[in-house]
Design an enzyme around this catalytic site. Structure first.
Site, PDB file in Angstrom:
ATOM      1  CB  CYS A   2     111.261  43.524   9.899  1.00 19.21           C
ATOM      2  SG  CYS A   2     109.516  43.196   9.752  1.00 19.21           S
ATOM      3  NE  ARG A  27     116.567  40.823  11.066  1.00 11.86           N
ATOM      4  CZ  ARG A  27     116.705  40.297  12.282  1.00 11.86           C
ATOM      5  NH1 ARG A  27     117.718  39.482  12.513  1.00 11.86           N
ATOM      6  NH2 ARG A  27     115.863  40.569  13.243  1.00 11.86           N
ATOM      7  CD1 TRP A  73     108.268  36.920   6.751  1.00  4.86           C
ATOM      8  CD2 TRP A  73     107.248  37.366   8.681  1.00  4.86           C
ATOM      9  NE1 TRP A  73     107.499  35.834   7.076  1.00  4.86           N
ATOM     10  CE2 TRP A  73     106.847  36.080   8.248  1.00  4.86           C
ATOM     11  CE3 TRP A  73     106.722  37.851   9.859  1.00  4.86           C
ATOM     12  CZ2 TRP A  73     105.965  35.276   8.959  1.00  4.86           C
ATOM     13  CZ3 TRP A  73     105.831  37.053  10.573  1.00  4.86           C
ATOM     14  CH2 TRP A  73     105.467  35.789  10.123  1.00  4.86           C
ATOM     15  CG  ASN A  99     112.057  43.333  13.738  1.00  6.53           C
ATOM     16  OD1 ASN A  99     111.050  42.684  13.495  1.00  6.53           O
ATOM     17  ND2 ASN A  99     113.192  42.783  14.120  1.00  6.53           N
ATOM     18  N   GLY A 100     108.902  44.285  14.999  1.00  7.95           N
ATOM     19  CA  GLY A 100     108.253  43.856  16.233  1.00  7.95           C
ATOM     20  C   GLY A 100     106.746  43.947  16.096  1.00  7.95           C
ATOM     21  CD  GLU A 481     115.988  19.965   9.542  1.00 10.32           C
ATOM     22  OE1 GLU A 481     115.094  20.324  10.329  1.00 10.32           O
ATOM     23  OE2 GLU A 481     116.578  20.765   8.785  1.00 10.32           O
ATOM     24  CE  LYS A 485     116.136  22.802   6.219  1.00 10.69           C
ATOM     25  NZ  LYS A 485     115.583  22.812   7.473  1.00 10.69           N
ATOM     26  CD  GLU A 488     112.387  25.402   6.049  1.00 11.17           C
ATOM     27  OE1 GLU A 488     112.072  26.483   6.554  1.00 11.17           O
ATOM     28  OE2 GLU A 488     113.342  24.733   6.479  1.00 11.17           O
ATOM     29  CG  HIS A 504      99.896   2.681  16.229  1.00 14.47           C
ATOM     30  ND1 HIS A 504      99.227   1.619  16.791  1.00 14.47           N
ATOM     31  CD2 HIS A 504     101.217   2.421  16.384  1.00 14.47           C
ATOM     32  CE1 HIS A 504     100.091   0.771  17.296  1.00 14.47           C
ATOM     33  NE2 HIS A 504     101.310   1.220  17.067  1.00 14.47           N
ATOM     34  CE  LYS A 602     118.971  31.026   8.760  1.00 13.09           C
ATOM     35  NZ  LYS A 602     118.904  29.608   8.340  1.00 13.09           N
TER      36      LYS A 602
HETATM   37  C1  AGP Z   1     114.540  25.881   9.566  1.00 10.15           C
HETATM   38  O1  AGP Z   1     114.851  25.502   8.228  1.00 10.15           O
HETATM   39  C2  AGP Z   1     113.531  27.000   9.614  1.00 10.15           C
HETATM   40  N1  AGP Z   1     113.994  28.118   8.895  1.00 10.15           N
HETATM   41  C3  AGP Z   1     113.050  27.295  11.026  1.00 10.15           C
HETATM   42  O2  AGP Z   1     112.346  26.154  11.461  1.00 10.15           O
HETATM   43  C4  AGP Z   1     114.134  27.603  12.098  1.00 10.15           C
HETATM   44  O3  AGP Z   1     114.874  26.453  12.382  1.00 10.15           O
HETATM   45  C5  AGP Z   1     113.410  28.056  13.379  1.00 10.15           C
HETATM   46  O4  AGP Z   1     112.714  29.253  13.101  1.00 10.15           O
HETATM   47  C6  AGP Z   1     114.369  28.293  14.559  1.00 10.15           C
HETATM   48  O5  AGP Z   1     115.273  29.313  14.246  1.00 10.15           O
HETATM   49  P1  AGP Z   1     116.557  29.520  15.209  1.00 10.15           P
HETATM   50  O6  AGP Z   1     117.381  28.271  15.104  1.00 10.15           O
HETATM   51  O7  AGP Z   1     117.246  30.734  14.653  1.00 10.15           O
HETATM   52  O8  AGP Z   1     116.032  29.736  16.614  1.00 10.15           O
END
Ligand code: AGP
Length: 607
Positions: A2, A27, A73, A99-100, A481, A485, A488, A504, A602
């Site tokens: 958040c 965030r 969030w 936040n938490g 990766e 992408k 998400e 396999h 993020k």
């Molecule tokens: C990556 O596109 C995602 N948003 C997510 O997997 C991110 O890489 C992960 O949460 C780690 O974040 P950080 O690099 O800030 O620790």
């Protein structure tokens, strides 16, 4: 997770709070709101949706020079109007943003109910403001009401609290980042330094257990027990990179195309071409430490973990010592054996990922040597480690990480080279690698001049029920990766597998027309990867092939996308680019919110 922003000073609070929220929105963006003392009472405006939705409901002007703001969030309680922050106590005396996660909030909620106070939301956060109000009603000062409440909590919090009848703000931090910005007769509060740079360079990163009373002229930090804490002022450097979107259509687009310059920022001044080695001064690595290192452990989540896997392979290739990548959330819960002779690298763009922070604390507790590989200067991972390498990607605001990934890979490549050159990597091999690494930004630009048939790939992906990504060696984490992408951003189920493993099991998924993305740069594993490609084609799959420009294997793909040739150990810096663009364009075509994908944030600052 958040975003929190607070202000007390001599300016109108509302525009400052809203701009702060805008720059924290990455965030979390389920809901958002502000609470402002307008001189006669506390006005609260909040809504489900994004900051733009909040702006739409705000009055033309709201007077008042003291306020708090939040972008959410959701963790506890759905995305509803009632669960939106700021939360107010029943008597309206206190407003709070959080936040938490408060782990024992159900117990505390029952305690409140037994005292005749019933919460109106489903959140853990509201429990805090109701508890503080009871303390205040019982004669406690604002500070005492906060300290007395915090004593009962188990979990994590970043709090900013506004008292109706006291001209101050109170903040508290435990496990969730919170920073104080010191202005001229005004003070700012933020979840990260990003929005503060518009107002001040002088900041104080709060530590766990800090409670801060912020008056108009000054602020005082105390421990939860009330002991004074001397503030440590950090002067923010002008970080490279423009935070504003400019004329780019999306932050993700901007950040994909910033990668050549970001890479230059990352490696500039950190490679010694003459000696063919790296120079990561911030790691504080003396020769002895490097030569005696028994094992290199890398920790991360999501994209950072995939960058770490690439680093792991390069460390073993060049350093010839064991290296292991751990998913932070697994590592910290598996009672790891920590070897004080090993080096532990925490890889994180935000430096605020709760799982990585918890893993780090466990390692430090057991005497492990920790180093940060981080983008955000002064972040919790950076401060916990005290040494490491800043990857200098510049602000990365799109939830989907792109330029941070390539810079993490580059920073780990430099580290592996430095480690290797203290051991068995020859000067000639080191020089050759460094020379290619210094060419990488230009080669990225060359690719961006001709990105190939991305749209043909998108046509295949858009229709897919699921997509299989395959790669071997250094291309296996690249495949992961690429899958992340696309998942998400476009919400398409994806599976990433080492190409040799496909037969396999996952091959059972294939049917006529299934899209399979194959990452096959011109390295020693290419031929074996092509075997997997043929096995997929034999079952009717449509192949999207990422390959080296000019390589005849390009004829094997239904859609073939060429990237420039580079040193075989540096191919991830280029093969990931078309995967980023494919995910971006597919999401656009499917009408997704590219920069703010559903359910994501993020920086995952809760576990
Ligand atoms: C990556 O596109 C995602 N948003 C997510 O997997 C991110 O890489 C992960 O949460 C780690 O974040 P950080 O690099 O800030 O620790």
């Amino acid at each position: 997770m958040c975003g929190i922003f607070g202000y007390i000073g001599h300016q109108h609070a509302l525009p400052i709070l809203v701009e702060g929220l805008r720059r924290l929105e990455y965030r979390g963006y389920d809901s958002t709101g502000v609470a402002i003392d307008d001189g006669s009472h506390v006005q609260t405006h909040k809504t489900v949706g994004k900051v733009a939705d909040l702006k739409a409901i705000l009055p033309e002007t709201v007077s008042g020079t003291r306020g708090i703001a939040h972008t959410r969030w959701a963790t506890h309680g759905g995305v509803t109007q009632g669960n939106t922050h700021p939360h107010a106590s029943t008597d309206g005396a206190i407003h709070l943003v959080h936040n938490g996660i408060i782990e024992n909030y159900q117990h505390l909620r029952r305690g409140l109910s037994a005292r005749g106070v019933d919460c109106v939301s489903e959140t853990d956060s509201e429990v805090l403001v109701q508890m503080m109000a009871l303390e205040l009603q019982g004669g406690a000062t604002p500070l005492e009401s906060v300290q007395n409440t915090l004593q009962h909590l188990r979990g994590t919090w970043g709090l900013c609290i506004l008292f109706r009848d006291h001209d101050l703000l109170i903040c508290a931090r435990n496990g969730s980042p919170l920073i104080i910005g010191q202005g001229q007769n005004e003070t700012f509060v933020s979840s990260d330094p990003h929005p503060l740079t518009a107002h001040t360079q002088r900041v104080v990163y709060l530590d766990d257990g800090d409670v801060v009373v912020i008056n108009r002229e000054s602020f005082q930090i105390k421990t939860t027990k009330g002991l004074p804490v001397e503030p440590s002022i950090t002067v923010l450097e002008d970080a490279w990179g423009e935070a504003e979107l400019g004329d780019a259509p999306h932050y993700m687009y901007k950040e994909i195309y910033e990668q050549p310059d970001a890479l230059r920022q990352c490696i500039g001044g950190r490679v010694d071409r003459e000696m063919g080695t790296g120079r990561l001064g911030g790691m504080g690595l003396d020769h002895q430490t490097l030569v005696q290192a028994a094992h290199i452990h890398l920790l991360g989540c999501g994209t950072a973990a995939f960058a770490a896997e690439i680093g792991q392979m390069l460390i073993e290739k060049m350093g010839r010592i064991p290296a292991t990548t751990h998913i932070s959330s697994e590592f910290r819960n598996n009672d790891p054996v920590i070897n004080p002779k090993s080096l532990y690298l925490a890889v994180s763009q935000s430096g605020e990922t709760a799982d990585t922070i918890s893993a780090l604390k466990e390692i430090k507790l057991k005497g492990g040597q920790v180093f940060g590989v981080v983008n955000v200067v002064g972040s919790t991972v950076a401060r916990l480690c005290g040494r490491g390498v800043y990857i200098h990607s510049g602000p990365e605001q799109s939830v989907a990480s792109t330029k941070a990934f390539t810079n993490m890979v580059a920073a780990l490549t430099v580290f592996a080279t430095q480690l290797g050159r203290t051991r068995h990597l020859s000067k000639a091999d080191g020089r050759n690698l460094i020379r290619h690494l210094q060419q990488a930004p230009h080669l990225m630009e060359t690719y961006f001049e001709d990105i190939g048939p991305i749209h043909e790939a998108v046509d295949l992906l858009c229709e897919a029920d699921s997509v299989l990504f395959l790669g071997r060696g250094l291309s296996a984490p690249v495949a992961k990766e690429g899958a992340l992408k696309l998942m998400e951003l476009a919400y398409i189920p994806c599976l990433a597998y080492p190409a040799g493993e496909m037969k396999h099991g996952p091959i059972a998924l294939l049917e006529e027309g299934s899209p399979v993305v194959v990452v096959a740069p011109n390295d020693h594993l290419k031929e074996k990867t092509m075997s997997a490609l043929h096995e997929c084609k034999a079952r009717g799959a449509k192949i999207i092939l990422i390959h080296e420009k000019g390589d005849p294997i390009g004829a094997e793909g239904d859609v073939s996308i060429a990237v420039p040739a580079i040193h075989p150990w540096l191919t991830p810096l280029l093969t990931v680019l078309p995967l980023q663009l494919m995910a971006y364009e597919t999401a656009l075509k499917l009408g997704r919110d590219v920069d703010r994908p559903r359910n994501l944030a993020k920086s995952v600052t809760v576990e």
